[in-house]
Each structure stands twice: as structure tokens, then as C-alpha cells.
Design a protein around this motif. Structure first.
Motif, PDB file in Angstrom:
ATOM      1  N   ALA A   1       0.835  -1.202   0.000  1.00  0.00           N
ATOM      2  CA  ALA A   1       0.000   0.000   0.000  1.00  0.00           C
ATOM      3  C   ALA A   1       0.872   1.255   0.000  1.00  0.00           C
ATOM      4  CB  ALA A   1      -0.928  -0.011   1.211  1.00  0.00           C
ATOM      5  N   ARG A   2       1.943   1.227   0.774  1.00  0.00           N
ATOM      6  CA  ARG A   2       2.859   2.375   0.801  1.00  0.00           C
ATOM      7  C   ARG A   2       3.494   2.609  -0.569  1.00  0.00           C
ATOM      8  NH1 ARG A   2       6.076   1.250   6.419  1.00  0.00           N
ATOM      9  NH2 ARG A   2       4.427   1.957   7.806  1.00  0.00           N
ATOM     10  N   GLN A   3       3.931   1.520  -1.201  1.00  0.00           N
ATOM     11  CA  GLN A   3       4.549   1.655  -2.521  1.00  0.00           C
ATOM     12  C   GLN A   3       3.542   2.182  -3.542  1.00  0.00           C
ATOM     13  OE1 GLN A   3       6.220  -2.190  -3.348  1.00  0.00           O
ATOM     14  NE2 GLN A   3       8.003  -1.854  -2.022  1.00  0.00           N
ATOM     15  N   GLU A   4       2.322   1.715  -3.446  1.00  0.00           N
ATOM     16  CA  GLU A   4       1.278   2.181  -4.360  1.00  0.00           C
ATOM     17  C   GLU A   4       0.997   3.664  -4.139  1.00  0.00           C
ATOM     18  OE1 GLU A   4      -3.442   1.373  -5.101  1.00  0.00           O
ATOM     19  OE2 GLU A   4      -2.187  -0.298  -4.462  1.00  0.00           O
ATOM     20  N   GLN A   5       0.904   4.084  -2.881  1.00  0.00           N
ATOM     21  CA  GLN A   5       0.687   5.493  -2.578  1.00  0.00           C
ATOM     22  C   GLN A   5       1.850   6.346  -3.054  1.00  0.00           C
ATOM     23  OE1 GLN A   5       0.005   5.524   1.641  1.00  0.00           O
ATOM     24  NE2 GLN A   5      -2.189   5.125   1.440  1.00  0.00           N
ATOM     25  N   GLU A   6       3.064   5.853  -2.893  1.00  0.00           N
ATOM     26  CA  GLU A   6       4.248   6.596  -3.344  1.00  0.00           C
ATOM     27  C   GLU A   6       4.230   6.754  -4.864  1.00  0.00           C
ATOM     28  OE1 GLU A   6       7.845   8.668  -2.994  1.00  0.00           O
ATOM     29  OE2 GLU A   6       6.382   8.097  -1.483  1.00  0.00           O
ATOM     30  N   ALA A   7       3.852   5.694  -5.577  1.00  0.00           N
ATOM     31  CA  ALA A   7       3.775   5.772  -7.035  1.00  0.00           C
ATOM     32  C   ALA A   7       2.701   6.778  -7.461  1.00  0.00           C
ATOM     33  CB  ALA A   7       3.476   4.397  -7.612  1.00  0.00           C
ATOM     34  N   GLU A   8       1.559   6.777  -6.773  1.00  0.00           N
ATOM     35  CA  GLU A   8       0.499   7.731  -7.079  1.00  0.00           C
ATOM     36  C   GLU A   8       0.961   9.162  -6.812  1.00  0.00           C
ATOM     37  OE1 GLU A   8      -2.852   6.561  -4.724  1.00  0.00           O
ATOM     38  OE2 GLU A   8      -3.215   4.757  -5.901  1.00  0.00           O
TER      39      GLU A   8
END
Length: 127
Positions: free
Chosen positions: A42-49
Motif C-alpha cells: 500500500a505504501r509503494q502504491e501510494q508513493e507511485a500515485e
């Protein structure tokens, strides 16, 4: 009396919560590892967003900058600096260091000149 009643009510609730957190059941490590993996994803996804959002905003800003440059006939800073050599190209911000020979020549030349102290003393005594 009210304190004892509150303690009895909350005490049981606190014990049930700490028991669930403490992992009294045997599969706590597997669940924690799975939860940690999901959190990291989830953190990686948020960072990519977030990065995508900032790239989009920067593209919009650059379009606006270019529109203003075109409107007023301004040149981009990069274009202006391409023709000029950078003054500190070697990475130094101070002047070039003197070689030992230059320092010795300067010291020898300094011996021949009078210092300000000698000049002032001479003027004081001659007056």
C-alpha cells in the motif's frame, strides 16, 4: 464505588484487547508478516500515485512557463547558460591556491617593502 465499577467494566475490555494484540493464538507471526507485506504494498502504491501526481503538476507548470516565455519572448535559463563557461568549473569557489614558489616570491618582495607599522612609527617620530 463508581471507580470500582468502571475498573471492572474496562478491565475486562482491556484484557480482551491485549490478548488479541499479544497474539495468544499460534498464527500471530504469519498474520503479522502478511499484514506487513500488505502495508508495504500500500505504501509503494501510494508513493507511485504521489510521484505521478507531482510529475503531472510539474508538466502543467512547465507548459505554463513555456506559454509565458513565448508570450513575452523570454529565453529559458538553460539556453542562456549553454554559451557561457561556468566560472567554477573545477568545483572551487575560492581563488586558485598559490604554489610554494609563488608564496616564496611574494615573501621576498614583502621584505623589501616597508610595512604599515614601520611607516606609521617613522611618521610619528619625525613629527
Amino acid at each position: 464505588m463508581a471507580g470500582m465499577a468502571a475498573k471492572m467494566i474496562l478491565g475486562d475490555k482491556v484484557k480482551s484487547v491485549t490478548g488479541a494484540i499479544g497474539g495468544e493464538d499460534g498464527g500471530g507471526n504469519e498474520d503479522a508478516a502478511e499484514e506487513a507485506r500488505l502495508i508495504e504494498e500500500a505504501r509503494q502504491e501510494q508513493e507511485a500515485e504521489r510521484k505521478a501526481k507531482h510529475e503531472k503538476m510539474e508538466e502543467e507548470r512547465e507548459k505554463e512557463r513555456q506559454r509565458i516565455r513565448d508570450k513575452y519572448g523570454l529565453k529559458k535559463k538553460e539556453e542562456l547558460q549553454m554559451g557561457l563557461p561556468e566560472p567554477g568549473a573545477d568545483g572551487r569557489i575560492s581563488r586558485k591556491k598559490k604554489t610554494p614558489e609563488e608564496m616564496k616570491a611574494e615573501m621576498d618582495a614583502g621584505d623589501e617593502e616597508e610595512g604599515i607599522f614601520e611607516t606609521l612609527c617613522y611618521r610619528c617620530f619625525t613629527m
